[in-house]
Scaffold this motif. Structure first.
Motif, PDB file in Angstrom:
ATOM      1  N   THR A 278       0.844  -1.182   0.000  1.00 45.81           N
ATOM      2  CA  THR A 278       0.000   0.000   0.000  1.00 45.81           C
ATOM      3  C   THR A 278       0.880   1.232   0.000  1.00 45.81           C
ATOM      4  O   THR A 278       1.718   1.401   0.888  1.00 45.81           O
ATOM      5  CB  THR A 278      -0.928   0.019   1.238  1.00 45.81           C
ATOM      6  N   LEU A 279       0.707   2.096  -1.007  1.00 45.98           N
ATOM      7  CA  LEU A 279       1.486   3.308  -1.130  1.00 45.98           C
ATOM      8  C   LEU A 279       0.552   4.498  -0.983  1.00 45.98           C
ATOM      9  O   LEU A 279      -0.343   4.705  -1.802  1.00 45.98           O
ATOM     10  CB  LEU A 279       2.189   3.357  -2.497  1.00 45.98           C
ATOM     11  N   ASP A 280       0.753   5.259   0.078  1.00 41.62           N
ATOM     12  CA  ASP A 280      -0.124   6.384   0.384  1.00 41.62           C
ATOM     13  C   ASP A 280       0.579   7.678  -0.023  1.00 41.62           C
ATOM     14  O   ASP A 280       1.570   8.071   0.590  1.00 41.62           O
ATOM     15  CB  ASP A 280      -0.446   6.394   1.883  1.00 41.62           C
ATOM     16  N   ILE A 281       0.061   8.330  -1.078  1.00 37.20           N
ATOM     17  CA  ILE A 281       0.623   9.581  -1.561  1.00 37.20           C
ATOM     18  C   ILE A 281      -0.476  10.630  -1.546  1.00 37.20           C
ATOM     19  O   ILE A 281      -1.547  10.425  -2.108  1.00 37.20           O
ATOM     20  CB  ILE A 281       1.185   9.430  -2.993  1.00 37.20           C
ATOM     21  N   SER A 282      -0.206  11.759  -0.908  1.00 37.38           N
ATOM     22  CA  SER A 282      -1.205  12.810  -0.807  1.00 37.38           C
ATOM     23  C   SER A 282      -1.291  13.596  -2.109  1.00 37.38           C
ATOM     24  O   SER A 282      -0.398  13.535  -2.965  1.00 37.38           O
ATOM     25  CB  SER A 282      -0.852  13.754   0.354  1.00 37.38           C
ATOM     26  N   GLY A 283      -2.374  14.360  -2.241  1.00 39.91           N
ATOM     27  CA  GLY A 283      -2.533  15.174  -3.425  1.00 39.91           C
ATOM     28  C   GLY A 283      -1.466  16.251  -3.538  1.00 39.91           C
ATOM     29  O   GLY A 283      -1.026  16.591  -4.645  1.00 39.91           O
ATOM     30  N   THR A 284      -1.035  16.783  -2.390  1.00 40.14           N
ATOM     31  CA  THR A 284       0.037  17.777  -2.403  1.00 40.14           C
ATOM     32  C   THR A 284       1.329  17.186  -2.938  1.00 40.14           C
ATOM     33  O   THR A 284       2.056  17.832  -3.708  1.00 40.14           O
ATOM     34  CB  THR A 284       0.261  18.331  -0.990  1.00 40.14           C
ATOM     35  N   THR A 285       1.615  15.952  -2.552  1.00 40.96           N
ATOM     36  CA  THR A 285       2.818  15.283  -3.050  1.00 40.96           C
ATOM     37  C   THR A 285       2.742  15.081  -4.561  1.00 40.96           C
ATOM     38  O   THR A 285       3.723  15.295  -5.278  1.00 40.96           O
ATOM     39  CB  THR A 285       3.006  13.930  -2.352  1.00 40.96           C
ATOM     40  N   ILE A 286       1.568  14.675  -5.047  1.00 40.52           N
ATOM     41  CA  ILE A 286       1.388  14.492  -6.487  1.00 40.52           C
ATOM     42  C   ILE A 286       1.608  15.812  -7.217  1.00 40.52           C
ATOM     43  O   ILE A 286       2.277  15.865  -8.254  1.00 40.52           O
ATOM     44  CB  ILE A 286      -0.012  13.927  -6.790  1.00 40.52           C
ATOM     45  N   LEU A 287       1.050  16.891  -6.664  1.00 43.39           N
ATOM     46  CA  LEU A 287       1.213  18.205  -7.290  1.00 43.39           C
ATOM     47  C   LEU A 287       2.681  18.624  -7.309  1.00 43.39           C
ATOM     48  O   LEU A 287       3.174  19.139  -8.328  1.00 43.39           O
ATOM     49  CB  LEU A 287       0.382  19.239  -6.536  1.00 43.39           C
ATOM     50  N   LEU A 288       3.380  18.402  -6.218  1.00 41.72           N
ATOM     51  CA  LEU A 288       4.799  18.765  -6.152  1.00 41.72           C
ATOM     52  C   LEU A 288       5.619  17.942  -7.148  1.00 41.72           C
ATOM     53  O   LEU A 288       6.563  18.464  -7.755  1.00 41.72           O
ATOM     54  CB  LEU A 288       5.329  18.573  -4.735  1.00 41.72           C
ATOM     55  N   ILE A 289       5.261  16.682  -7.307  1.00 35.56           N
ATOM     56  CA  ILE A 289       5.966  15.837  -8.276  1.00 35.56           C
ATOM     57  C   ILE A 289       5.746  16.363  -9.694  1.00 35.56           C
ATOM     58  O   ILE A 289       6.685  16.454 -10.498  1.00 35.56           O
ATOM     59  CB  ILE A 289       5.504  14.371  -8.154  1.00 35.56           C
ATOM     60  N   LEU A 290       4.500  16.722 -10.009  1.00 37.08           N
ATOM     61  CA  LEU A 290       4.197  17.260 -11.340  1.00 37.08           C
ATOM     62  C   LEU A 290       4.925  18.582 -11.578  1.00 37.08           C
ATOM     63  O   LEU A 290       5.472  18.820 -12.667  1.00 37.08           O
ATOM     64  CB  LEU A 290       2.692  17.453 -11.492  1.00 37.08           C
TER      65      LEU A 290
END
Length: 225
Positions: free
Chosen positions: A17-29
């Motif tokens: 299970t990999l828990d990634i927040s929306g903020t993390t996704i945005l920062l990655i993008l």
């Protein structure tokens, strides 16, 4: 054979299970966009960035920001004229708003138009006068501006996707995992976006003022002797 030992060894787990927040996704993008902008330079992505800004202002915010700017200039124009003529601006009455924001274009058309504007800017990217490679040794600010342009473009795409999805949910209901989960988790930074766009446009205006003779001429690397 007893398989209970599998639950005792973390590396032997059958699921992860990999828990990634929306903020993390945005920062990655944004980091990915900044990396592309740094590697290619601002000239190579400027048209796409400008097209994305136009698409965001017109389609995502429904043109409200543009209408507000136009109304502000229109309402304050008598005061500006009075000030330029040496009169007291406070003694001049402002005009009524020129435009209204009552008309709202349906979500489907705004989404399609957003995609179309970005696609058009992508198509004309290499056809622009300023397109070309801009290595740091010829244009030192190109990688820095490329980082800002790339990160801002990625931010606008992600924010537009999140806002479009929020409107979609209110009309049609949520989508399933993983698309709906990812889109719903993206943070809403729309209140900061206008300021970032204004800063970006001001930087471009300053560049045009001080470097106009060189803007439309793509620098060439020095010839080897």
């Amino acid at each position: 054979m007893n398989d209970e030992w599998l639950t005792l060894i973390p590396l032997a787990q059958t699921t992860l299970t990999l828990d990634i927040s929306g903020t993390t996704i945005l920062l990655i993008l944004m980091a990915l966009g900044a990396y592309i902008g740094h590697m290619r330079g601002v000239r190579a992505i400027l048209t796409v960035a400008l097209g994305t800004i136009a698409a965001y202002l017109v389609c995502v915010q429904g043109g409200d920001l543009i209408v507000q700017v136009i109304n502000r200039f229109w309402q304050n124009s008598p005061k500006l004229v009075a000030f330029a003529a040496g009169q007291d601006p406070g003694a001049v009455a402002a005009f009524d708003p020129l435009l209204t924001t009552d008309l709202q274009v349906p979500l489907f058309f705004r989404f399609i138009f957003f995609i179309a504007l970005v696609a058009i800017s992508w198509f004309f990217n290499k056809r622009s006068k300023w397109y070309g490679g801009s290595p740091a040794k010829h244009e030192p600010l190109a990688p820095v501006l490329g980082v800002f342009s790339g990160a801002l473009t990625a931010l606008l795409w992600a924010n537009a996707a999140g806002l479009f999805y929020d409107e979609y949910v209110s009309i049609m209901g949520p989508l399933g995992y993983p698309v709906g989960t990812v889109l719903s988790s993206l943070p809403d930074l729309s209140q900061f976006v206008p300021s970032l766009i204004v800063v970006f446009i001001l930087v471009l205006v300053l560049i045009l003022v001080f470097y106009m003779p060189r803007i439309l001429t793509v620098p060439e690397p020095p010839k080897k002797s």
